[in-house]
Scaffold this active site. Structure first.
Site, PDB file in Angstrom:
ATOM      1  N   ALA A  35       0.852  -1.193   0.000  1.00  0.00           N
ATOM      2  CA  ALA A  35       0.000   0.000   0.000  1.00  0.00           C
ATOM      3  C   ALA A  35       0.880   1.233   0.000  1.00  0.00           C
ATOM      4  CB  ALA A  35      -0.900   0.012   1.240  1.00  0.00           C
ATOM      5  N   TYR A  48      -5.176   9.456   1.660  1.00  0.00           N
ATOM      6  CA  TYR A  48      -4.901   8.063   2.037  1.00  0.00           C
ATOM      7  C   TYR A  48      -6.214   7.332   2.336  1.00  0.00           C
ATOM      8  CZ  TYR A  48      -3.519   4.079   4.940  1.00  0.00           C
ATOM      9  OH  TYR A  48      -3.380   2.814   5.472  1.00  0.00           O
TER      10      TYR A  48
HETATM   11  N1  LIG Z   1       0.685   1.298   9.054  1.00  0.00           N
HETATM   12  C1  LIG Z   1      -0.489   1.554   9.630  1.00  0.00           C
HETATM   13  O1  LIG Z   1      -0.570   2.214  10.680  1.00  0.00           O
HETATM   14  C2  LIG Z   1      -1.755   0.993   9.036  1.00  0.00           C
HETATM   15  C3  LIG Z   1      -2.984   1.277   9.670  1.00  0.00           C
HETATM   16  C4  LIG Z   1      -4.159   0.750   9.121  1.00  0.00           C
HETATM   17  C5  LIG Z   1      -4.107  -0.032   7.988  1.00  0.00           C
HETATM   18  N2  LIG Z   1      -2.911  -0.270   7.388  1.00  0.00           N
HETATM   19  C6  LIG Z   1      -2.909  -1.087   6.159  1.00  0.00           C
HETATM   20  O2  LIG Z   1      -2.257  -2.331   6.442  1.00  0.00           O
HETATM   21  C7  LIG Z   1      -1.559  -2.782   5.284  1.00  0.00           C
HETATM   22  C8  LIG Z   1      -0.107  -3.076   5.616  1.00  0.00           C
HETATM   23  O3  LIG Z   1       0.507  -1.897   6.146  1.00  0.00           O
HETATM   24  P1  LIG Z   1       2.031  -1.868   6.599  1.00  0.00           P
HETATM   25  O4  LIG Z   1       2.128  -0.929   7.748  1.00  0.00           O
HETATM   26  O5  LIG Z   1       2.540  -3.274   6.715  1.00  0.00           O
HETATM   27  O6  LIG Z   1       2.689  -1.176   5.316  1.00  0.00           O
HETATM   28  P2  LIG Z   1       4.247  -0.811   5.068  1.00  0.00           P
HETATM   29  O7  LIG Z   1       5.076  -1.299   6.199  1.00  0.00           O
HETATM   30  O8  LIG Z   1       4.285   0.628   4.678  1.00  0.00           O
HETATM   31  O9  LIG Z   1       4.599  -1.711   3.787  1.00  0.00           O
HETATM   32  C9  LIG Z   1       4.127  -1.393   2.507  1.00  0.00           C
HETATM   33  C10 LIG Z   1       4.642  -2.438   1.538  1.00  0.00           C
HETATM   34  O10 LIG Z   1       4.206  -2.059   0.225  1.00  0.00           O
HETATM   35  C11 LIG Z   1       5.331  -2.149  -0.645  1.00  0.00           C
HETATM   36  N3  LIG Z   1       5.211  -1.233  -1.777  1.00  0.00           N
HETATM   37  C12 LIG Z   1       4.802   0.061  -1.756  1.00  0.00           C
HETATM   38  N4  LIG Z   1       4.876   0.579  -3.006  1.00  0.00           N
HETATM   39  C13 LIG Z   1       5.331  -0.430  -3.815  1.00  0.00           C
HETATM   40  C14 LIG Z   1       5.596  -0.543  -5.213  1.00  0.00           C
HETATM   41  N5  LIG Z   1       5.424   0.507  -6.044  1.00  0.00           N
HETATM   42  N6  LIG Z   1       6.045  -1.715  -5.705  1.00  0.00           N
HETATM   43  C15 LIG Z   1       6.243  -2.768  -4.884  1.00  0.00           C
HETATM   44  N7  LIG Z   1       6.006  -2.733  -3.558  1.00  0.00           N
HETATM   45  C16 LIG Z   1       5.543  -1.576  -3.034  1.00  0.00           C
HETATM   46  C17 LIG Z   1       6.502  -1.752   0.224  1.00  0.00           C
HETATM   47  O11 LIG Z   1       7.706  -2.147  -0.401  1.00  0.00           O
HETATM   48  P3  LIG Z   1       9.110  -1.359  -0.082  1.00  0.00           P
HETATM   49  O12 LIG Z   1       9.597  -1.913   1.224  1.00  0.00           O
HETATM   50  O13 LIG Z   1       9.959  -1.716  -1.246  1.00  0.00           O
HETATM   51  O14 LIG Z   1       8.755   0.111  -0.008  1.00  0.00           O
HETATM   52  C18 LIG Z   1       6.182  -2.536   1.481  1.00  0.00           C
HETATM   53  O15 LIG Z   1       6.550  -3.889   1.339  1.00  0.00           O
HETATM   54  C19 LIG Z   1      -1.762  -1.703   4.217  1.00  0.00           C
HETATM   55  O16 LIG Z   1      -2.851  -2.046   3.418  1.00  0.00           O
HETATM   56  C20 LIG Z   1      -2.114  -0.459   5.026  1.00  0.00           C
HETATM   57  O17 LIG Z   1      -2.876   0.460   4.277  1.00  0.00           O
HETATM   58  C21 LIG Z   1      -1.741   0.206   7.895  1.00  0.00           C
END
Ligand SMILES: NC(=O)c1ccc[n+]([C@@H]2O[C@H](COP(=O)([O-])OP(=O)(O)OC[C@H]3O[C@@H](n4cnc5c(N)ncnc54)[C@H](OP(=O)(O)O)[C@@H]3O)[C@@H](O)[C@H]2O)c1
Length: 290
Positions: free
Chosen positions: A59, A124
């Site tokens: 994401a 977002y």
């Molecule tokens: N973080 C929060 O507080 C939160 C809260 C509520 C819901 N969520 C949801 O939970 C889910 C997981 O979140 P998270 O915190 O684990 O996210 P995260 O740590 O930000 O990880 C995002 C992942 O997406 C990959 N990515 C982004 N752009 C890309 C691209 N162009 N090509 C290939 N890979 C790409 C990143 O790869 P790179 O490492 O290469 O950048 C990373 O592996 C998401 O759907 C998010 O919206 C998150």
């Protein structure tokens, strides 16, 4: 089962790479193998790997930067899930996807239900909502887990930032009027794996620990537990000062009320989600032992 896991370097993807492994053969391309902004590359990759389960944790999660980079946020958070759902529908595959408390308007103080009206306050939140809607409208077999305030022993997150700052600062101002539930990536991975294995019925579910707190309350508990674990900090919970959201302006507006009702998932899986404090203890211990 052929599992395609997207976002393996992220907080949730890292954990799912481990918990999903007994369920099938996992293909988990990193950004260098598959740039998810490239729609044609994603189409080719799906055709090549023919997954019957897609787990999408990728994401655009930089909430403030999304206000400026709307196109990138739109592609990752809305276009990609739509594309994956269309593949799933056409190929009888299942899509597992993650969404956010930021799709809700943040008003009131009652927990949001899965059926509550959405009302995102930021790019977002809006793009995440569009992703959810595209999946729901596709007719594909899907699970969408809406979660909140994700953190883990890896990646950039609130827990790690608080611990770093508390080593040098005598006090910190922390927002006390946003309320939600801090969710460890590992809990998300464990419950998601259970849900897949149990063949949980298609639909949208909230996934977070029980209980609620503010960012200020979360920070205080981080400091208290870290000190209890013997961590040397320059400040304690009593030096965490309260401020309100309006005292800390950010490019993206955040919801004040991120409480999410958890009954639907608890009942469907016959589980009791653990409380957020015990989940913090597990995550903090893991981080401090590294
Ligand atoms: N973080 C929060 O507080 C939160 C809260 C509520 C819901 N969520 C949801 O939970 C889910 C997981 O979140 P998270 O915190 O684990 O996210 P995260 O740590 O930000 O990880 C995002 C992942 O997406 C990959 N990515 C982004 N752009 C890309 C691209 N162009 N090509 C290939 N890979 C790409 C990143 O790869 P790179 O490492 O290469 O950048 C990373 O592996 C998401 O759907 C998010 O919206 C998150």
């Amino acid at each position: 089962m052929r599992i395609l896991l997207l976002g393996k370097t992220g907080q949730v993807g890292f954990e799912l790479h481990r918990t999903l492994s007994p369920l099938g053969t996992i293909t988990a391309p990193g950004r260098e193998q598959l740039d998810l902004t490239n729609e044609q590359a994603v189409t080719n990759y799906l055709a090549q790997t023919q997954p019957n389960l897609i787990v999408n944790t990728a994401a655009y999660t930089a909430v403030d930067a999304a206000e400026e980079n709307q196109q990138a946020a739109q592609r990752l958070n809305a276009g990609l899930p739509k594309q994956l759902a269309e593949y799933a529908k056409a190929n009888n595959a299942r899509l597992v996807h993650f969404s956010s408390d930021y799709v809700y308007p943040g008003t009131g103080s009652e927990p949001w239900q899965e059926t509550s009206p959405s009302g995102p306050l930021s790019v977002y939140g809006q793009t995440k909502l569009e992703g959810d809607q595209a999946i729901e409208q596709s007719g594909a077999d899907h699970l969408i887990f809406r979660t909140s305030w994700v953190y883990s022993a890896r990646g950039n997150n609130f827990m790690k930032t608080m611990l770093r700052l508390a080593k040098s600062k005598p006090e910190l101002n922390i927002v006390a009027d946003q309320v939600g539930s801090p969710t460890p990536a590992r809990l998300i991975a464990q419950v998601t794996t259970l849900a897949i294995h149990s063949q949980l019925k298609t639909g949208l579910y909230h996934l977070a620990p029980r209980g609620e707190t503010s960012w200020h309350g979360f920070a205080q508990e981080i400091f208290r537990q870290a000190q209890q674990a013997g961590e040397r900090l320059a400040m304690g919970p009593e030096n965490a000062l309260t401020i309100s959201t309006s005292d800390y302006p950010t490019p993206a507006k955040r919801p004040l009320n991120s409480r999410m009702a958890l009954n639907k998932l608890g009942r469907a899986l016959n589980i009791q989600l653990p409380d957020w404090q015990s989940q913090l203890a597990l995550t903090l211990n893991e981080y401090l032992e590294k």
